[in-house]
Design a protein around this motif. Structure first.
Motif, PDB file in Angstrom:
ATOM      1  N   ASN A  84     -46.355 -31.138  -3.394  1.00  0.00           N
ATOM      2  CA  ASN A  84     -44.988 -31.058  -2.838  1.00  0.00           C
ATOM      3  C   ASN A  84     -45.029 -29.041  -3.640  1.00  0.00           C
ATOM      4  O   ASN A  84     -44.479 -27.951  -2.758  1.00  0.00           O
ATOM      5  CB  ASN A  84     -43.607 -31.345  -3.121  1.00  0.00           C
ATOM      6  CG  ASN A  84     -43.182 -32.028  -2.299  1.00  0.00           C
ATOM      7  OD1 ASN A  84     -43.759 -32.257  -0.810  1.00  0.00           O
ATOM      8  ND2 ASN A  84     -42.418 -33.082  -2.019  1.00  0.00           N
ATOM      9  N   GLU A 112     -45.346 -25.253   4.390  1.00  0.00           N
ATOM     10  CA  GLU A 112     -44.134 -25.086   3.723  1.00  0.00           C
ATOM     11  C   GLU A 112     -43.300 -24.894   5.564  1.00  0.00           C
ATOM     12  O   GLU A 112     -41.863 -25.303   4.920  1.00  0.00           O
ATOM     13  CB  GLU A 112     -44.133 -23.123   2.577  1.00  0.00           C
ATOM     14  CG  GLU A 112     -42.823 -23.309   1.761  1.00  0.00           C
ATOM     15  CD  GLU A 112     -42.681 -22.316   1.574  1.00  0.00           C
ATOM     16  OE1 GLU A 112     -42.178 -22.378   1.030  1.00  0.00           O
ATOM     17  OE2 GLU A 112     -44.137 -21.962   1.224  1.00  0.00           O
ATOM     18  N   ALA A 115     -41.953 -27.454   7.070  1.00  0.00           N
ATOM     19  CA  ALA A 115     -41.463 -28.311   6.514  1.00  0.00           C
ATOM     20  C   ALA A 115     -39.504 -28.481   6.438  1.00  0.00           C
ATOM     21  O   ALA A 115     -39.222 -28.337   6.732  1.00  0.00           O
ATOM     22  CB  ALA A 115     -41.532 -28.996   5.512  1.00  0.00           C
ATOM     23  N   HIS A 116     -39.502 -26.894   5.778  1.00  0.00           N
ATOM     24  CA  HIS A 116     -38.175 -25.420   5.919  1.00  0.00           C
ATOM     25  C   HIS A 116     -37.489 -26.022   7.098  1.00  0.00           C
ATOM     26  O   HIS A 116     -36.785 -26.462   7.770  1.00  0.00           O
ATOM     27  CB  HIS A 116     -38.307 -24.893   5.477  1.00  0.00           C
ATOM     28  CG  HIS A 116     -38.982 -24.227   3.980  1.00  0.00           C
ATOM     29  ND1 HIS A 116     -39.136 -23.491   3.414  1.00  0.00           N
ATOM     30  CD2 HIS A 116     -39.451 -25.391   2.886  1.00  0.00           C
ATOM     31  CE1 HIS A 116     -39.327 -23.627   2.077  1.00  0.00           C
ATOM     32  NE2 HIS A 116     -39.279 -24.451   2.063  1.00  0.00           N
ATOM     33  N   ALA A 119     -36.417 -30.123   8.488  1.00  0.00           N
ATOM     34  CA  ALA A 119     -35.513 -29.717   7.488  1.00  0.00           C
ATOM     35  C   ALA A 119     -34.296 -29.807   8.160  1.00  0.00           C
ATOM     36  O   ALA A 119     -33.160 -29.821   7.797  1.00  0.00           O
ATOM     37  CB  ALA A 119     -35.585 -29.588   6.226  1.00  0.00           C
ATOM     38  N   ASP A 137     -31.290 -33.495   2.030  1.00  0.00           N
ATOM     39  CA  ASP A 137     -32.198 -33.545   1.705  1.00  0.00           C
ATOM     40  C   ASP A 137     -33.351 -32.299   2.379  1.00  0.00           C
ATOM     41  O   ASP A 137     -34.366 -31.669   2.132  1.00  0.00           O
ATOM     42  CB  ASP A 137     -32.834 -34.326   3.218  1.00  0.00           C
ATOM     43  CG  ASP A 137     -32.977 -36.112   2.844  1.00  0.00           C
ATOM     44  OD1 ASP A 137     -32.623 -36.064   1.293  1.00  0.00           O
ATOM     45  OD2 ASP A 137     -33.337 -36.133   3.120  1.00  0.00           O
ATOM     46  N   TYR A 138     -32.147 -31.617   2.859  1.00  0.00           N
ATOM     47  CA  TYR A 138     -33.236 -30.321   2.994  1.00  0.00           C
ATOM     48  C   TYR A 138     -32.510 -29.621   1.801  1.00  0.00           C
ATOM     49  O   TYR A 138     -33.401 -28.403   1.930  1.00  0.00           O
ATOM     50  CB  TYR A 138     -31.633 -29.587   4.393  1.00  0.00           C
ATOM     51  CG  TYR A 138     -31.794 -28.043   4.928  1.00  0.00           C
ATOM     52  CD1 TYR A 138     -32.784 -27.448   5.129  1.00  0.00           C
ATOM     53  CD2 TYR A 138     -30.795 -27.295   4.471  1.00  0.00           C
ATOM     54  CE1 TYR A 138     -32.993 -26.014   5.091  1.00  0.00           C
ATOM     55  CE2 TYR A 138     -30.778 -25.777   4.647  1.00  0.00           C
ATOM     56  CZ  TYR A 138     -32.254 -25.459   5.181  1.00  0.00           C
ATOM     57  OH  TYR A 138     -31.750 -23.583   5.475  1.00  0.00           O
ATOM     58  N   THR A 141     -35.765 -30.016  -0.084  1.00  0.00           N
ATOM     59  CA  THR A 141     -36.903 -29.286   0.933  1.00  0.00           C
ATOM     60  C   THR A 141     -37.501 -27.949   0.734  1.00  0.00           C
ATOM     61  O   THR A 141     -38.410 -27.208   0.139  1.00  0.00           O
ATOM     62  CB  THR A 141     -36.946 -29.826   2.289  1.00  0.00           C
ATOM     63  OG1 THR A 141     -36.363 -31.238   2.254  1.00  0.00           O
ATOM     64  CG2 THR A 141     -37.912 -29.400   2.757  1.00  0.00           C
ATOM     65  N   THR A 142     -36.204 -27.071   0.441  1.00  0.00           N
ATOM     66  CA  THR A 142     -36.319 -25.862   0.483  1.00  0.00           C
ATOM     67  C   THR A 142     -36.214 -25.032  -1.077  1.00  0.00           C
ATOM     68  O   THR A 142     -36.128 -23.919  -0.889  1.00  0.00           O
ATOM     69  CB  THR A 142     -34.931 -25.310   1.637  1.00  0.00           C
ATOM     70  OG1 THR A 142     -33.782 -25.651   1.059  1.00  0.00           O
ATOM     71  CG2 THR A 142     -35.268 -25.352   3.361  1.00  0.00           C
TER      72      THR A 142
END
Length: 250
Positions: A84, A112, A115-116, A119, A137-138, A141-142
């Protein structure tokens, strides 16, 4: 049978070859067999079937053809700690690693961005108070692995549906400037009824500072004056988060 083979973007191929770590050239049969084995293992068992550095190798295959990318994957993991953090690392820090050029950075930043976006799609236009885990989670992730502080504002309508997610400010490793009037003004522009504040702590800790607490009070006062609700302020650490509402700060 298709005669087409996966190739990197033509304008990046020469650069990718030139950027490969010194001594990483291996016999073509070794590279071909190794790549086939990793891809087969991934297709059979997914990410759980391999350590993180091998997952990173799969990403690097596209950027650096015909070279052994294991040394570069190991170097990236050693520098940043885990998959990550490699994906989230800034372009400047990535370029500090021998063997990283535009081709590698593009592949990492595509991962990246994907993934953003995935989410974010789980929380936009949803009733956010009933989708709290997806929201956390969002945010992780960001924001969890960012190297500087970022302050975001989530805007909700009367039904607490998320209608806006905007970066309000960026700062340094331990400070981000926040302007309560701008937060409230933007809420009115979006016809929002409530807001949630979110910012990260690059240090990894989620404990609020005195300035965090003071800023939250000022934003809350600005919202109260305009009939808006400040639902919460979340501090995102490396592996945990803190809710001002749950901890009694709001």
């Amino acid at each position: 049978m298709s005669v087409f083979k996966e190739q990197p973007l033509p304008f990046l191929m020469d650069e990718a070859l030139a950027a490969a770590p010194v001594g990483s050239k291996q016999p073509s049969s070794y590279n071909s067999d190794h790549r086939q084995r990793l891809r087969a293992r991934f297709m059979a068992g997914g990410a759980a079937a391999m350590p993180e550095y091998e997952l990173l190798e799969l990403v690097l295959f596209r950027a650096i053809p015909r070279h052994d990318v294991k040394p570069l994957a190991r170097a990236l993991m050693d520098r940043f700690g885990d998959f990550n953090r490699v994906i989230m690392a800034s372009e400047a820090r990535l370029r500090d690693i021998d063997g990283v050029g535009d081709a590698v950075i593009i592949e990492l930043k595509i991962i990246e961005a994907a993934a953003h976006r995935m989410a974010r799609s789980k929380v936009m236009q949803t009733q956010i108070l009933s989708s709290w885990d997806a929201l956390l989670d969002y945010c992780h992730t960001t924001m969890a692995h960012r190297e500087t502080e970022q302050f975001r504002v989530l805007y909700l309508d009367r039904k607490n549906v998320l209608i806006g997610d905007e970066e309000q400010a960026r700062g340094t490793v331990d400070h981000v400037p926040v302007y309560p009037r701008e937060v409230a003004k933007r809420a009115l522009e979006l016809n929002a009824s409530a807001v949630i504040l979110v910012h990260n702590h690059p240090s990894g800790a989620s404990t609020p500072s005195h300035s965090d607490i003071d800023m939250t009070k000022r934003v809350n006062a600005a919202c109260d004056a305009l009939g808006l609700t400040l639902h919460d302020h979340l501090i995102i650490g490396k592996s945990q988060e803190l809710s001002f509402r749950s901890e009694g700060y709001l």
